[in-house]
Design a protein around this motif. Structure first.
Motif, PDB file in Angstrom:
ATOM      1  N   CYS A 211       2.251   3.430  -5.499  1.00 17.62           N
ATOM      2  CA  CYS A 211       2.054   4.807  -5.934  1.00 17.62           C
ATOM      3  C   CYS A 211       3.166   5.189  -6.902  1.00 17.62           C
TER       4      CYS A 211
ATOM      5  N   CYS B 278       5.240   8.598  -5.198  1.00 14.97           N
ATOM      6  CA  CYS B 278       6.111   8.493  -4.021  1.00 14.97           C
ATOM      7  C   CYS B 278       6.672   7.088  -3.843  1.00 14.97           C
TER       8      CYS B 278
ATOM      9  N   CYS C  98      -0.028  11.568  -1.406  1.00 16.45           N
ATOM     10  CA  CYS C  98      -0.102  12.267  -2.684  1.00 16.45           C
ATOM     11  C   CYS C  98      -1.550  12.689  -2.951  1.00 16.45           C
TER      12      CYS C  98
ATOM     13  N   CYS D 140      -1.623   6.951   0.460  1.00 13.80           N
ATOM     14  CA  CYS D 140      -0.419   7.723   0.733  1.00 13.80           C
ATOM     15  C   CYS D 140      -0.803   9.183   0.760  1.00 13.80           C
TER      16      CYS D 140
HETATM   17 ZN   LIG Z   1       2.059   8.588  -3.210  1.00 11.89          ZN
END
Ligand SMILES: [Zn+2]
Length: 104
Positions: A66, A69, A38, A36
């Protein structure tokens, strides 16, 4: 000697030479991108799909989520440890690593 690697208990564990070595519910710290956006991504691993050896590095397919998020997804090659003198040496899940390859 070849190392025996497999997943057990529906992906709850990675077994190394018939010993349960790496379990789910650890939070792995992944670099940004493959999982992702992040930076870093704190990914709670919920299951392992396979395990194998790349050189001396033990890599696993993993599915997880995650914590920041909320994205759920999978990584093909999470480095979970390495083989040192025929013994499994687990990596610390808290170290930032790229799921595309081992951190050296
Ligand atoms: Zn994330």
């Amino acid at each position: 000697m070849a190392i025996s690697l497999r997943t057990l208990d529906d992906g709850a564990w990675i077994s190394v030479d018939d010993a349960r070595e790496v379990g789910v519910s650890d939070v792995w710290t992944l670099s940004r991108g493959p999982f992702c956006d992040c930076e870093p991504a704190y990914v709670l691993v919920e299951g392992f799909t396979d395990a194998g050896v790349d050189g001396a590095v033990v890599v696993a397919g993993a599915v997880g989520r995650c914590l920041d998020c909320g994205r759920q997804g999978s990584v093909d090659r999470l480095a979970v440890g390495r083989i040192v003198d025929g013994e499994f040496a687990p990596y610390d899940p808290g170290g930032v690593r790229s799921p595309c390859g081992p951190t050296r």
